[in-house]
Design an enzyme around this catalytic site. Structure first.
Site, PDB file in Angstrom:
ATOM      1  N   ARG A 104       0.886  -1.177   0.000  1.00 23.38           N
ATOM      2  CA  ARG A 104       0.000   0.000   0.000  1.00 23.38           C
ATOM      3  C   ARG A 104       0.923   1.227   0.000  1.00 23.38           C
ATOM      4  NH1 ARG A 104      -5.352   1.594   3.338  1.00 23.38           N
ATOM      5  NH2 ARG A 104      -6.106   0.112   1.793  1.00 23.38           N
ATOM      6  N   HIS A 131      -7.335   0.748  -6.522  1.00 26.78           N
ATOM      7  CA  HIS A 131      -7.545  -0.077  -5.320  1.00 26.78           C
ATOM      8  C   HIS A 131      -8.256  -1.363  -5.759  1.00 26.78           C
ATOM      9  CE1 HIS A 131      -7.817  -1.242  -1.278  1.00 26.78           C
ATOM     10  NE2 HIS A 131      -8.701  -0.390  -0.804  1.00 26.78           N
ATOM     11  N   GLN A 134     -10.142  -3.918  -3.300  1.00 25.65           N
ATOM     12  CA  GLN A 134     -11.464  -3.504  -2.828  1.00 25.65           C
ATOM     13  C   GLN A 134     -12.533  -3.921  -3.834  1.00 25.65           C
ATOM     14  OE1 GLN A 134     -12.221  -1.787   0.233  1.00 25.65           O
ATOM     15  NE2 GLN A 134     -14.235  -2.544  -0.390  1.00 25.65           N
ATOM     16  N   ASP A 219     -17.107   7.235  -1.813  1.00 22.28           N
ATOM     17  CA  ASP A 219     -15.869   7.175  -1.021  1.00 22.28           C
ATOM     18  C   ASP A 219     -15.661   8.555  -0.412  1.00 22.28           C
ATOM     19  OD1 ASP A 219     -13.401   6.397  -0.007  1.00 22.28           O
ATOM     20  OD2 ASP A 219     -12.369   6.353  -1.941  1.00 22.28           O
ATOM     21  N   CYS A 259     -16.101   1.718   0.462  1.00 25.04           N
ATOM     22  CA  CYS A 259     -14.934   0.915   0.849  1.00 25.04           C
ATOM     23  C   CYS A 259     -14.584   1.098   2.321  1.00 25.04           C
ATOM     24  CB  CYS A 259     -13.750   1.245  -0.046  1.00 25.04           C
ATOM     25  SG  CYS A 259     -13.231   2.976   0.056  1.00 25.04           S
ATOM     26  N   ARG A 287     -13.355  -8.436   2.134  1.00 26.88           N
ATOM     27  CA  ARG A 287     -11.933  -8.184   1.849  1.00 26.88           C
ATOM     28  C   ARG A 287     -11.109  -9.409   2.261  1.00 26.88           C
ATOM     29  NH1 ARG A 287      -9.939  -3.079   1.582  1.00 26.88           N
ATOM     30  NH2 ARG A 287      -8.069  -4.191   0.904  1.00 26.88           N
TER      31      ARG A 287
HETATM   32  N1  NVA Z   1      -9.833   6.797  -1.651  1.00 27.46           N
HETATM   33  C1  NVA Z   1      -9.463   6.389  -0.319  1.00 27.46           C
HETATM   34  C2  NVA Z   1      -9.701   4.932  -0.145  1.00 27.46           C
HETATM   35  C3  NVA Z   1      -9.382   4.417   1.245  1.00 27.46           C
HETATM   36  C4  NVA Z   1      -9.579   2.947   1.378  1.00 27.46           C
HETATM   37  C5  NVA Z   1      -8.013   6.752  -0.069  1.00 27.46           C
HETATM   38  O1  NVA Z   1      -7.183   6.534  -0.966  1.00 27.46           O
HETATM   39  O2  NVA Z   1      -7.701   7.257   1.010  1.00 27.46           O
HETATM   40  N1   CP Z   2     -11.158  -0.009   2.375  1.00 25.16           N
HETATM   41  C1   CP Z   2      -9.910  -0.028   2.819  1.00 25.16           C
HETATM   42  O1   CP Z   2      -8.956  -0.267   2.070  1.00 25.16           O
HETATM   43  O2   CP Z   2      -9.789   0.204   4.154  1.00 25.16           O
HETATM   44  P1   CP Z   2      -8.435   0.432   4.967  1.00 25.16           P
HETATM   45  O3   CP Z   2      -7.863   1.750   4.530  1.00 25.16           O
HETATM   46  O4   CP Z   2      -8.850   0.418   6.401  1.00 25.16           O
HETATM   47  O5   CP Z   2      -7.481  -0.685   4.637  1.00 25.16           O
END
Ligand code: NVA
Ligand code: CP
Length: 306
Positions: A104, A131, A134, A219, A259, A287
């Site tokens: 990540r 992502h 997800q 989101d 998500c 997930r």
């Molecule tokens: N769009 C959000 C998704 C978090 C799971 C981010 O990148 O922070």
């Molecule tokens: N949806 C998701 O990826 O959640 P986290 O940021 O908690 O991993």
């Protein structure tokens, strides 16, 4: 044999994606029945997190443990990656010691570079651009609750961000129609819209966009790394809150997904997650199952199936 990676939904064929989510539902059932299935004894997952996470970390680490394997959490605070060791060198070293890696991070090019130098499969667990993990869970959830998503109408409400880009790939790979309802200036990359014009349209008016939709997803307005834009974004997105009355304008069988983490009072109303059409807890749990199915698929030559 070339190493397969999962950096976007385009890395797998539509048939492979369907195979993974079908398997994910099977693994979900096995987990609920208490079946012990440990195909990964002695296997290790490297977990590189340069951004925060709850769902992704817990699902990968718990999934690996349930499979009889082990996850190693690697944060930039404690590794040489955080002190500037080149990605290429880190990839060579880490992938010589573990069986699979998830990352990540911010820049999508980082996971591409890591994958290029990795001897083992690399999974994108969120970048600024995509992502895909997800979307595996989201598709699994839709299939479990409503059946095949092919031919259905999905509306993405809000920011044209990493999640939105993965929804665009999903529309192409799973055969649904995607409407993106974003404020002017916050649409997804227009090249992406053009490339996927056969399955994606921009519909700025949120009420128009949700008409007849079978799935609505949204989101946060400011993603990780955009915290300093929060106030500007809150103003620009104020018309893009998903509410129960918005869901009433969609198909009677509509589902709502997010998500998570969610910001009540911003992209969703305070009461939205209490609505039976909101399936975010089922989605979040998936997930775990979707990523177990993904890891099993990527390591299928190294394991014995139950
Ligand atoms: N769009 C959000 C998704 C978090 C799971 C981010 O990148 O922070
Ligand atoms: N949806 C998701 O990826 O959640 P986290 O940021 O908690 O991993």
């Amino acid at each position: 044999m070339t190493t397969r990676h999962f950096l976007t939904l385009l890395d797998f064929s539509p048939e492979e994606l369907r195979q993974i989510i079908t398997r994910a539902s099977e693994l979900r059932r096995m987990q609920h029945e208490g079946v012990l299935y440990q195909p990964f004894v002695g296997r290790t997952l490297g977990m590189i997190f340069e951004k925060s996470s709850t769902r992704t970390r817990v699902s990968f680490e718990a999934g690996m443990a349930q499979f009889g394997g082990h996850g190693i959490f690697l944060s930039p605070r404690d590794t040489q990656l955080g002190r500037g060791e080149p990605i290429e060198d880190s990839a060579r070293v880490i992938s010589s010691m573990v069986d699979i890696v998830m990352i990540r991070t911010f820049d999508h090019a980082m996971v591409e570079t890591f994958a290029k130098y990795s001897r083992v499969p690399v999974i994108n667990a969120l970048t600024d651009a995509h992502h895909p993990c997800q979307l595996l869970a989201d598709m699994q959830t839709y299939f479990e609750l409503r059946g095949d998503i092919a031919g259905k109408v999905v509306t993405w409400v809000g920011d044209g961000n990493n999640m939105c880009a993965s929804f665009i790939h999903a529309a192409h790979q799973f055969g649904f129609e995607l409407r993106v309802s974003a404020p002017y200036g916050f649409e997804p990359n227009l090249d992406l819209i053009k490339e996927y014009a056969h399955c994606v349209t921009l519909v700025e008016d949120i009420n128009e966009a949700v008409k007849g939709s079978h799935l609505i997803a949204t989101d946060v307005w400011a993603s990780m790394g955009q915290e300093n834009e929060q106030n500007t974004r809150a103003r620009r997105f104020s018309q893009y809150m998903v509410t129960r009355s918005l869901l009433d304008k969609a198909d009677p069988d509509v589902l709502f997904m997010h998500c998570l983490p969610a910001h009540r009072g911003e992209e969703i109303s305070y009461d939205l997650l209490d609505d039976p059409r909101a399936v975010v807890w089922h989605e979040a749990e998936n997930r775990l199952h979707a990523q177990k199915a993904l890891m099993e698929f990527l390591l299928k030559d190294k394991i014995h199936f139950a």
